[in-house]
Motif scaffolding. Structure first.
Motif, short mmCIF file in Angstrom:
data_model
loop_
_atom_site.label_atom_id
_atom_site.label_comp_id
_atom_site.label_asym_id
_atom_site.label_seq_id
_atom_site.Cartn_x
_atom_site.Cartn_y
_atom_site.Cartn_z
N GLU A 1 67.69 26.32 -11.22
CA GLU A 1 66.83 26.54 -10.05
C GLU A 1 66.62 28.03 -9.81
OE1 GLU A 1 68.82 24.31 -7.04
OE2 GLU A 1 67.86 22.41 -7.62
N ALA A 2 67.65 28.84 -10.06
CA ALA A 2 67.50 30.30 -9.91
C ALA A 2 66.52 30.86 -10.93
CB ALA A 2 68.87 30.97 -10.07
N MET A 3 66.38 30.19 -12.08
CA MET A 3 65.45 30.61 -13.12
C MET A 3 64.08 29.97 -12.97
SD MET A 3 68.09 30.38 -16.37
CE MET A 3 66.87 30.88 -17.60
N GLY A 4 63.91 29.17 -11.91
CA GLY A 4 62.62 28.53 -11.67
C GLY A 4 62.36 27.32 -12.53
N ILE A 5 63.44 26.72 -13.08
CA ILE A 5 63.31 25.54 -13.94
C ILE A 5 63.66 24.32 -13.09
CG2 ILE A 5 64.13 24.37 -16.02
CD1 ILE A 5 64.96 27.19 -17.05
N SER A 6 62.67 23.51 -12.77
CA SER A 6 62.91 22.36 -11.90
C SER A 6 63.80 21.35 -12.59
CB SER A 6 61.59 21.70 -11.49
OG SER A 6 60.91 21.22 -12.63
N GLN A 7 64.65 20.68 -11.79
CA GLN A 7 65.61 19.72 -12.33
C GLN A 7 65.30 18.33 -11.80
OE1 GLN A 7 68.52 20.89 -14.60
NE2 GLN A 7 66.56 21.94 -14.72
#
Length: 269
Positions: free
Chosen positions: A57-63
């Motif tokens: 999430e900090a890297m902008g990768i949605s989970q």
């Protein structure tokens, strides 16, 4: 179990530690001190906890999670590999070294320890999630012969250069099954509860022993949760494949679990 020469095999503890313990520094430290104190050969299999989600999430990768399982797309695979096989694995190894336990941190790709295949999509495509095909038991035995504890992260590979995110409970089960050809194996699932509970809200309602018939009744009566069912399925499969002792219990009670004095015991009929 004895062989034709009646030689009693050496004991091996395969311990799986749950993500909620990994997320708690104090509980993890206490657990690792107890693991370090186990006599004899031992393997620790760990999951990932919530750190991979926070990093992604900090890297902008949605989970995306479905029924508690992570959808592992290509970018998420990079994150879980960095977190599981990197930071978490090496942090555990470093703490074990500090506790006087020589340890080697590995993934399933190292030494071709665990090879699998990308899960075949049915109704849900989980992405780069792996199902296990083979365990290199001979190589694991060679590593154990050097009297170092092994710490396995839940990352495997397919033999063709593709890494795979693999369920840690299943890794523990398959490692225990494969190593039962060489050792008297105890498989211990350690998490935040004291065992399988009749009442999830009552930590004292521990079921001391579960056999297959009782397991089917617990499922039929909706006593056990959906999350516990695959763990018990794994346990019974391991038991049928030659694993001698299987216990499910609290990480804080690892010394008692090793002595078969705590938790829930999974047994044959």
């Amino acid at each position: 179990m004895t062989n034709s020469l009646n030689i009693i095999p050496e004991k091996l503890a395969v311990v799986k530690i749950g993500g909620n313990i990994i997320d708690d520094e104090a509980q993890l430290s206490s657990f690792l001190n107890a693991f370090a104190a186990i006599d004899g050969k031992k393997i620790l299999v760990h999951g990932g906890g919530k750190l991979a989600t926070r990093v992604a999430e900090a890297m902008g990768i949605s989970q995306e999670m479905v029924n508690g399982r992570r959808i592992t797309d290509a970018e998420t695979l990079k994150v879980v590999t960095m977190v599981y096989a990197g930071f978490i694995n090496k942090n555990i190894v470093a703490q074990l070294q500090a506790a006087g336990c020589n340890a080697i941190g590995l993934s399933g790709a190292d030494g071709n320890i665990i090879q699998g295949h990308k899960r075949i999509a049915t109704t849900i495509d989980y992405g780069f999630v792996g199902d296990i095909d083979a365990v290199n038991a001979g190589f694991v035995k060679q590593l154990l012969s050097h009297n170092a504890a092994l710490v396995l992260s839940p990352i495997t590979h397919n033999g063709n250069g593709q890494l795979l995110n693999t369920n840690a409970d299943t890794i523990a089960q398959e490692i225990a099954k494969a190593m039962s050809a060489y050792y008297e194996v105890s498989l211990l699932y350690c998490f935040e509860k004291k065992g399988v509970l009749l009442d999830p809200a009552d930590d004292s309602s521990i079921i001391p022993v579960i056999d297959r018939l009782y397991f089917e009744k617990l499922k039929e009566d909706l006593v056990i949760s959906a999350g516990m069912i695959p763990k018990l399925d794994n346990a019974f499969e391991a038991l049928s494949a030659g694993v001698q002792h299987i216990f499910i219990g609290h990480a804080a009670e690892l010394p008692q679990l090793i002595l078969h004095q705590s938790g829930t015991s999974i047994v044959h009929e």
